[in-house]
Design an enzyme around this catalytic site. Structure first.
Site, short mmCIF file in Angstrom:
data_model
loop_
_atom_site.label_atom_id
_atom_site.label_comp_id
_atom_site.label_asym_id
_atom_site.label_seq_id
_atom_site.Cartn_x
_atom_site.Cartn_y
_atom_site.Cartn_z
N LYS A 138 -31.58 -3.44 7.92
CA LYS A 138 -32.74 -3.68 8.52
C LYS A 138 -32.94 -3.65 10.03
CE LYS A 138 -34.82 -4.97 4.14
NZ LYS A 138 -35.16 -5.93 3.40
N ASP B 111 -44.15 -5.70 4.49
CA ASP B 111 -43.47 -5.65 3.17
C ASP B 111 -44.58 -5.22 2.13
OD1 ASP B 111 -40.79 -5.97 2.40
OD2 ASP B 111 -40.56 -8.05 2.65
N GLN C 285 -36.90 -12.13 3.52
CA GLN C 285 -36.02 -11.79 2.58
C GLN C 285 -35.98 -12.33 1.36
OE1 GLN C 285 -34.75 -8.58 2.95
NE2 GLN C 285 -33.74 -8.71 1.34
N1 GUN Z 1 -35.33 -8.13 -1.51
C1 GUN Z 1 -34.89 -6.98 -2.27
N2 GUN Z 1 -35.68 -6.10 -1.53
C2 GUN Z 1 -36.59 -6.56 -0.87
C3 GUN Z 1 -37.81 -6.19 -0.04
O1 GUN Z 1 -38.06 -4.73 -0.13
N3 GUN Z 1 -38.43 -7.03 0.76
C4 GUN Z 1 -38.02 -8.17 0.84
N4 GUN Z 1 -38.63 -8.98 1.73
N5 GUN Z 1 -36.95 -8.89 0.00
C5 GUN Z 1 -36.24 -7.88 -0.65
#
Ligand code: GUN
Length: 302
Positions: A54, A121, A98
């Protein structure tokens, strides 16, 4: 029939180019770039690799990016304070915590503490509500569902009046993608059914689907005979079914499989996403799009 492959990697490259062009334009006109912070608590290898990807993408696009890594034994109060710091930081437009978080931390409490206008998100209850309302109310659609909708639309698949069947009822994929496809407007207007582990006849529902979206986390769950000839099949499953040595790096990597029996399904479906290289790359892409959108909302140009 051999299905048309919907390649997430190709779509990603195209959308990221569009985002980069917009970032440059905004930078020139307004003198600012989007700011994204990812907060990671602990050392879960999958989470580290997601967050690194990311941040790398944000950096390439010219975003102001921060990777805030914290120890696994960080207290809930300390994490809340960190979130509050970025809520107040004017240079930050998107905050991503995350998941999963260490067990002693209540993830709902943390997600609820993020400013809904920086919640790229789309997991905050305010943004879940905005998604339910639909139309202009939607600010940040969750990234994986938004990516799925882009894949369907950019492949030229008709969604209006289409029978969409979603396998799985998670808050991250199943429920929000069902909501998106249900909305009034282009790329949606579908008739949506959600099926799950307690559904009586999974096969019968899947067989009706013009667009079948599978997010169950069960390798090979959807059998080829469940697929309507010519249907669009979106496989969200990312299941680790073994390990192999990478030809590129010589390192051990996971062997991934989707929720659909791909080799057989591609002979029946009209469109299909591969695993890997399908939905996966779209999630990060839509995170970048949401972060850019957040800055545009702030500047009043969204
Ligand atoms: N963990 C796995 N996928 C995601 C996501 O799309 N966002 C976040 N914040 N954590 C994750």
């Amino acid at each position: 029939m051999t299905a048309k492959l919907i390649k997430g990697t190709e779509l990603r490259d195209k959308i990221l180019e569009e985002i980069e062009a917009e970032v440059n334009e905004i930078k020139e006109k307004h003198g600012v770039v989007p700011g994204l912070v990812t907060i990671l608590a602990g050392e879960d290898p999958a989470s580290i690799s997601y967050v690194t990807a990311k941040i790398k993408t944000a950096h390439k696009l010219g975003f102001n990016e921060i990777q805030d890594t914290q120890p696994a034994d960080l207290s809930e109060e300390a994490l809340l304070e960190i979130v509050e710091k970025y809520n107040k930081d004017d240079s930050i437009n998107g905050i991503l915590v995350q998941l999963p978080l260490p067990k002693h931390i209540d993830d709902k409490k943390i997600l609820n503490a993020i400013d809904p206008d920086k919640d790229v998100d789309g997991f905050h209850p305010v943004n879940v509500g905005r998604l339910m309302i639909g139309g202009d109310a939607i600010k940040f659609p969750p990234c994986t569902p938004a990516g799925i909708q882009e894949m369907i639309v950019r492949s030229g698949v008709e969604t209006s009046g289409a029978e969409v069947v979603v396998v799985g009822r998670s808050n991250i994929v199943g429920k929000p993608i069902a909501n998106l496809m249900l909305q009034k407007g282009p790329g949606a207007n579908s008739t949506v059914t959600i099926v799950h582990t307690r559904t009586k006849d999974l096969a019968a529902h899947c067989k009706r689907a013009d667009i079948l979206i599978v997010a169950a986390g069960v390798p090979g769950l959807v059998k080829p005979e469940w697929i309507k000839p010519g249907a669009c099949v979106i496989d969200v499953g990312v299941n680790r079914i073994g390990e192999k040595i990478s030809e590129k790096t010589g390192k051990k990597i996971a062997i991934l499989s989707g929720d659909v029996d791909f080799d057989a399904a591609k002979e029946i479906a009209g469109y299909i996403t591969p695993v890997p290289g399908g939905v996966g790359p779209m999630t990060i892409t839509m995170l970048m799009k949401n972060t850019l959108k957040s800055l545009k909302f702030k500047l009043g140009i969204a």
